[in-house]
Scaffold this active site. Structure first.
Site, short mmCIF file in Angstrom:
data_model
loop_
_atom_site.label_atom_id
_atom_site.label_comp_id
_atom_site.label_asym_id
_atom_site.label_seq_id
_atom_site.Cartn_x
_atom_site.Cartn_y
_atom_site.Cartn_z
N HIS A 68 0.85 -1.21 0.00
CA HIS A 68 0.00 0.00 0.00
C HIS A 68 0.87 1.24 0.00
O HIS A 68 2.09 1.14 0.07
CB HIS A 68 -0.96 0.01 1.19
CG HIS A 68 -0.33 0.07 2.54
ND1 HIS A 68 0.35 -1.00 3.09
CD2 HIS A 68 -0.24 1.05 3.45
CE1 HIS A 68 0.79 -0.66 4.29
NE2 HIS A 68 0.45 0.57 4.52
N HIS A 70 1.57 3.77 2.01
CA HIS A 70 2.23 4.43 3.14
C HIS A 70 3.75 4.40 2.94
O HIS A 70 4.30 3.40 2.48
CB HIS A 70 1.86 3.76 4.46
CG HIS A 70 0.56 4.25 5.00
ND1 HIS A 70 -0.19 3.54 5.90
CD2 HIS A 70 -0.12 5.41 4.77
CE1 HIS A 70 -1.29 4.23 6.20
NE2 HIS A 70 -1.27 5.37 5.52
N ASP A 72 6.24 4.04 4.87
CA ASP A 72 7.04 3.00 5.50
C ASP A 72 6.91 1.66 4.77
O ASP A 72 7.47 0.65 5.19
CB ASP A 72 6.73 2.86 7.00
CG ASP A 72 5.27 2.61 7.27
OD1 ASP A 72 4.95 2.16 8.39
OD2 ASP A 72 4.44 2.87 6.38
N HIS A 73 6.15 1.65 3.66
CA HIS A 73 6.05 0.45 2.83
C HIS A 73 6.52 0.69 1.40
O HIS A 73 6.85 -0.25 0.70
CB HIS A 73 4.61 -0.07 2.82
CG HIS A 73 4.21 -0.68 4.13
ND1 HIS A 73 4.14 -2.03 4.34
CD2 HIS A 73 3.90 -0.11 5.32
CE1 HIS A 73 3.80 -2.26 5.62
NE2 HIS A 73 3.64 -1.10 6.22
N HIS A 157 -7.58 -1.12 5.79
CA HIS A 157 -6.48 -0.22 6.21
C HIS A 157 -6.45 1.14 5.50
O HIS A 157 -6.65 2.17 6.12
CB HIS A 157 -5.14 -0.95 6.09
CG HIS A 157 -3.99 -0.17 6.61
ND1 HIS A 157 -3.90 0.27 7.90
CD2 HIS A 157 -2.86 0.26 6.01
CE1 HIS A 157 -2.78 0.94 8.07
NE2 HIS A 157 -2.12 0.95 6.93
N ASP A 178 -0.20 -4.08 5.90
CA ASP A 178 -1.00 -3.59 7.03
C ASP A 178 -2.45 -3.88 6.71
O ASP A 178 -2.88 -3.69 5.57
CB ASP A 178 -0.82 -2.08 7.24
CG ASP A 178 0.50 -1.75 7.91
OD1 ASP A 178 0.95 -0.59 7.80
OD2 ASP A 178 1.10 -2.65 8.54
N GLU A 203 2.87 -8.25 10.23
CA GLU A 203 3.56 -7.34 11.14
C GLU A 203 3.10 -7.64 12.56
O GLU A 203 1.96 -8.02 12.77
CB GLU A 203 3.13 -5.89 10.84
CG GLU A 203 3.42 -5.43 9.46
CD GLU A 203 4.83 -4.91 9.31
OE1 GLU A 203 5.35 -4.36 10.29
OE2 GLU A 203 5.41 -5.07 8.23
N HIS A 414 9.02 -7.51 12.82
CA HIS A 414 9.02 -6.24 13.54
C HIS A 414 8.53 -6.35 14.97
O HIS A 414 7.77 -5.52 15.44
CB HIS A 414 8.17 -5.19 12.83
CG HIS A 414 8.79 -4.77 11.55
ND1 HIS A 414 8.07 -4.27 10.51
CD2 HIS A 414 10.07 -4.81 11.14
CE1 HIS A 414 8.89 -4.00 9.52
NE2 HIS A 414 10.11 -4.32 9.88
#
Lengths: 601, 382
Positions: A68, A70, A72-73, A157, A178, A203, A414
């Protein structure tokens, strides 16, 4: 034994950057390519040296999948594809493909223009990278190559977020990215079928939490807005064009209607156009309610929410304004912020994460004096509220997803292993599967037990059933005799005769012959008879015949007697048997070598 | 009821809650809990009560609730499961031993106790470390447990009044036994000072004894002689002698307050406004730790009620609650109306004056900071 290897890339135990390598059936796949938002140096990028020390990654990866938009991805995507170098396919859903470049460009502008960084990707790199993207539809199997296939599932999400199913042969892995298991106002809940992957990768950031209800978060939002409006203050809500903005608008509209409130709510026009555009494109990605509303009317035809004009910011009295960009780093939201920051009756509500270097980030860290262009300082007197509306699955959600997909193994990235022993135990107990928790940079190897499906010919099946006895049982496998033919991509099991026929071959017969010497004073015929009697007494239950042509037959074994030329008392027994009777044949030869018992006549 | 109708009611209550609560957090556990016990200023234990395997969880309260300065900059609203463990049976009673990472539970089937290590920094697993034998191998209600407030880890426990004993955790040694013949089952057990304790029986009688002496306990008889009525008790162990009071609540909704030093004497009474008197099994009554004269009651329905006992008189009159938390009843997900959701337990935060936690039979856990309706209208109370 076949195995699947999973390695989360990165340094130390840092959360905040997703990039996972999977080796399955000889294929290498990278899942997500996130940026770590907390670092300013190379530590923010995943450690690609794990794959290769120098040089491009194209030869080492079969594909890259982004879950997706975001950062951090996907934040490190242009860096990986254009600066490190990767020319292979990049897969993501349609909405992700549309939205990613916008976020990446925003992020680039902030980092380079505002913070003056140099070793960063350029706008052109973002464009070049997106050219390599192949968009995915939900539930559609895509052949990456002859052996590797992938399929996207709805993750909830954010708009366009997907969980990915990866299959090579009969081994498979599902990566969740996510996701959330409870639907919210504009997105549905994640869903996957009972695909029984060998490994489910998820995650663990929220795995040990129990989430407060969405309604309570909304309540807090409404309470804060209402309190500010009641005291005559103005509320600024910086938003990105999509996602939360719609939800919050619907919420406020309902609330205003219910409470009969009069204060104006504005939505900056740029936002409306963009949002409408994206929602039209991706209507199937939102939940039922939004779809129904959208079909009935334009997304943004609200009774109480109007288009904003920049002059309104100076109007007296309370108001609520939704404006972009979401992190207060430029544009309209920043302009409005500058005007309203000095009044403590006002409020700014930050509905999401802000990247370092932005005003949003600074005020969320408690900074009350900001340096603006031209050395001017801005005193931040208004109320700053940080609210998180992002939808994530918690401990209960993970259990629900495992129940849905029924993986053979679970892998959580994580997390700190020591803080997750309980969850690991819970998963292992409830589902009787192994739960792995690799640290960043650590490889987990999961042995798979792939089953190879083989078609069996009806004749062979009937023949086996006719043999009687108990039915085959997974705990008590029964040996059967057949021939496995591998033709193109199919495997089938047929009887030997049929196989020979299909292959156009003749069956060979194999016969063994051996000579056994015996001391016996009788005539050849009598010796033979004595052998016959002896065998009859020893081999009860076997078919033994004494034929008039001077042979004894045991099953298919032929025994003949002749005398040695030198000495008539030395008898030579000729034993001959076919391959099928090998066991009996060698038993007979050992038995007869021992000689005949004396009492036999 | 229709989904849309259900959503509407929820909305009404939530909208109303903007004024009636300062903070409100709503959680859904996987399995309902009957126990809520503080293990520190910011963490609680919950545990399941199904017939077979259950979990004990230690939950850290959301940072946003606890943050005083910079509350607005904190977005964290979730419980953190800091430690967890498994039990083989139900958990009906859970008591934390102050000053330790140790907890003691009872399964409601016998009077034996299980001893647990709640875990520290090195591990997030709650482990069973031992057990304490009680007097009865089979018990209808199980034992009540009270931890001695002082430093020495000792527990007072028993299923009925004649069984009450004080056991030292480390050695398992019995340090004290309550001398009485009565076999009345207990509904509450608590220390009112380091050595003095109060044992409330289901029939309404209350015993007060001192673990240092073997003198017979003081007995105060039940306020009512009605046979089928069950009573629950709570003592306020305040620092001032005047705040040392005992409240007894019956299954028919009768509430009696008396002074700890003079249990039989005249106190005040009231008839509580409970919806389904008689139909309750897990009533909890509690004095508010910091609000003078306030008590809370739950277990009669899906509502937690707060009363101000200062308004009560010597004669029992109908009392109206000062505040009602209807969150569990309103947001219950259960469609089976024959078994409505009821609140299984609730506790007050030891320091924050109006913050409570409540749990219900549908697995919900709420954390709420209510606004005193008598002080509404002015600026929000700190």
């Amino acid at each position: 034994m076949p195995e699947i290897k999973v390695t989360p890339l990165g340094a130390g135990q840092d959360v905040g950057r997703s990039c996972i390598l999977v080796s399955i059936g000889g294929k290498n796949i990278m899942l997500d390519c996130g940026m770590h938002m907390g670092y300013n140096d190379d530590r923010r990028f995943p450690d690609f040296s794990y794959i290769t020390q120098n040089g491009r990654l194209t030869d080492f990866l079969d594909c890259l999948i982004i879950s997706h938009f975001h950062l951090d991805h996907c934040g490190a995507l242009p860096y990986m594809s254009e600066m490190v170098g990767y020319d292979g396919p990049i897969y993501m859903t349609h909405p992700t493909k549309a939205i990613c470049p916008i976020l990446l460009e925003d992020f680039r502008k902030i980092t380079v223009d505002k913070k003056g960084e140099t070793n960063f990707f350029t706008s052109q790199m973002i464009k070049d990278c997106m050219k390599k993207v192949i968009p995915l539809n939900l539930h559609q199997t895509v052949q990456v190559d002859d052996e590797l296939e992938i399929k996207a599932y709805y993750a909830g999400h954010v708009l366009g977020a997907a969980m990915v199913h990866i299959k090579v042969g009969s081994e498979s892995v599902v990566y969740t990215g996510d996701y959330n298991m409870t639907p919210d106002r504009h997105l549905g809940a994640a869903w996957i079928d009972k695909c029984r992957p060998d490994i489910l990768i998820s995650e663990s950031t929220y795995a040990t939490t129990i989430r407060d209800s969405k309604r309570c978060r909304e309540r807090d939002f409404l309470k804060k807005v209402h309190e500010s409006i009641e005291r005559g203050g103005k509320v600024l809500i910086p938003v990105f064009a999509l996602g939360r903005a719609q939800e919050l608008c619907i919420l406020l509209e309902t609330f205003w209607e219910r409470m009969n409130l009069k204060a104006p709510i504005y939505f900056s026009t740029g936002l409306t156009e963009k949002a409408n555009h994206y929602y039209k494109l991706f209507i199937t990605w939102t939940n039922q309610k939004i779809r129904k509303t959208f079909v009935q009317r334009n997304m943004f035809e609200f009774k109480h929410i109007k288009a904003f004009d920049r002059s309104y910011a100076d109007n007296p009295g309370p108001m609520v304004v939704f404006a972009t960009p979401g992190m207060l780093h430029a544009g309209q939201s920043l302009q409005i912020f500058k005007k309203w920051a000095g009044n403590e009756k006002n409020m700014v509500i930050m509905p999401g994460y802000c990247v370092q270097g932005t005003i949003g980030h600074k005020i969320l860290n408690g900074q009350r004096k900001l340096e603006m262009e031209g050395r001017a300082t801005l005193d931040v007197k208004l109320q700053v509220e940080y609210m998180s509306f992002s939808a994530h699955a918690d401990a209960k959600g993970i259990m629900q997803l495992i129940r849905m997909a029924e993986p053979r193994n679970m892998l959580l990235v994580h997390g700190e292993a020591v803080k997750m022993e309980f969850l690991k135990g819970k998963i292992e107990q409830e589902f009787s599967i192994d739960c792995y928790m690799p640290a960043n940079g650590e490889t987990t190897t999961v042995t798979t037990n792939p089953s190879v499906p083989v078609d069996i010919s009806l004749n062979l099946l009937k023949r086996e059933m006719a043999l009687g006895g108990p039915l085959p049982d997974p705990k008590k496998p029964r040996t059967m005799h057949g021939t496995l033919i591998m033709k193109e991509n199919s495997l089938k099991l047929v009887s030997s005769e049929q196989a020979l026929k299909e292959l156009g071959l003749n069956e060979h017969q194999l016969r063994f012959t051996c000579h056994v010497q015996l001391q016996d004073p009788h005539s050849d015929a009598d010796t033979l008879h004595r052998i016959y009697t002896h065998l009859k007494s020893v081999l009860k239950g076997y078919t033994i015949q004494h034929l008039p042509d001077g042979t004894v037959i045991v099953e298919s074994i032929v025994i003949k007697v002749s005398s040695s030329a030198e000495d008539s008392n030395t008898k030579v027994l000729l034993l001959s048997w076919s391959y099928q009777d090998e066991d009996l044949g060698s038993f007979l030869s050992s038995l007869l070598k021992k000689g005949l018992p004396s009492g036999i006549c | 009821m229709e989904d849309a109708e259900f959503e509407d009611i929820l909305d009404d209550w939530f909208i109303e809650s903007l004024k009636t609560y300062k903070d409100l957090h709503v959680y859904q556990l996987e399995h309902p809990t009957q126990v809520l016990e503080w293990t520190s200023g910011n963490s609680v234990c919950v545990a399941g009560y199904s017939q077979s395997k259950n979990e004990i969880l230690e939950l850290r309260l959301p940072l946003k609730l606890l943050a005083d300065e910079n509350k607005s900059l904190c977005a964290e609203r979730d419980f953190k499961v800091s430690h967890g463990g498994f039990t083989d049976g139900p958990v009906r009673c859970l008591t934390h031993i102050p000053g330790t990472r140790c907890a003691v539970t009872n399964d409601g089937l016998s009077s034996d106790l299980q001893v647990w290590d709640l875990g520290g920094e090195e591990s997030d697993v709650i482990r069973r470390t031992g057990s304490i034998k009680g007097k009865r191998s089979a018990s209808e209600r199980g034992s009540r447990i009270a931890a001695r407030p002082s430093s020495a880890p000792q527990v007072l426990h028993g299923a009925q009044i004649s069984d009450v004993q004080l056991t030292e955790l480390a050695s398992g040694e019995t340090l004290y036994k309550l001398e009485t013949d009565s076999a009345d089952p207990l509904s509450s057990l608590q220390f009112v000072s380091d050595t003095v304790f109060l044992a409330g029986c289901c029939n309404g009688s209350v015993y007060v004894a001192d673990t240092r002496t073997s003198a017979p306990p003081q007995l105060s008889h039940s306020p009512s002689s009605a046979e089928s009525v069950i009573w629950w008790t709570d003592a306020a162990a305040g620092p001032r002698p005047s705040s040392r009071r005992v409240i007894r609540v019956s299954s028919s909704g009768q509430a009696v307050v008396s002074d700890l030093r003079n249990l039989g004497g005249a106190g005040c009474q009231a008839q509580l406004d409970v919806q389904t008197p008689g139909r309750c099994s897990q009533v909890k009554v509690s004095w508010a730790p910091t609000l003078d004269d306030c008590i809370s009651v739950s277990g009669f329905s899906g509502v937690v009620q707060i009363y101000n006992t200062r308004l009560w008189g010597a004669e029992p009159q109908e009392a109206r609650p000062l505040f009602e938390h209807r969150g569990h009843a309103v947001s219950s997900q259960q469609t089976d109306d024959s078994v409505p959701t009821f609140v299984t337990s609730h506790i007050w935060h030891p320091e924050r004056p109006r913050t409570l936690l409540s749990a219900a039979s549908d697995g919900s856990v709420h954390v709420w900071d209510w606004v005193d309706p008598n002080r509404q209208g002015g600026s929000p109370t700190p």
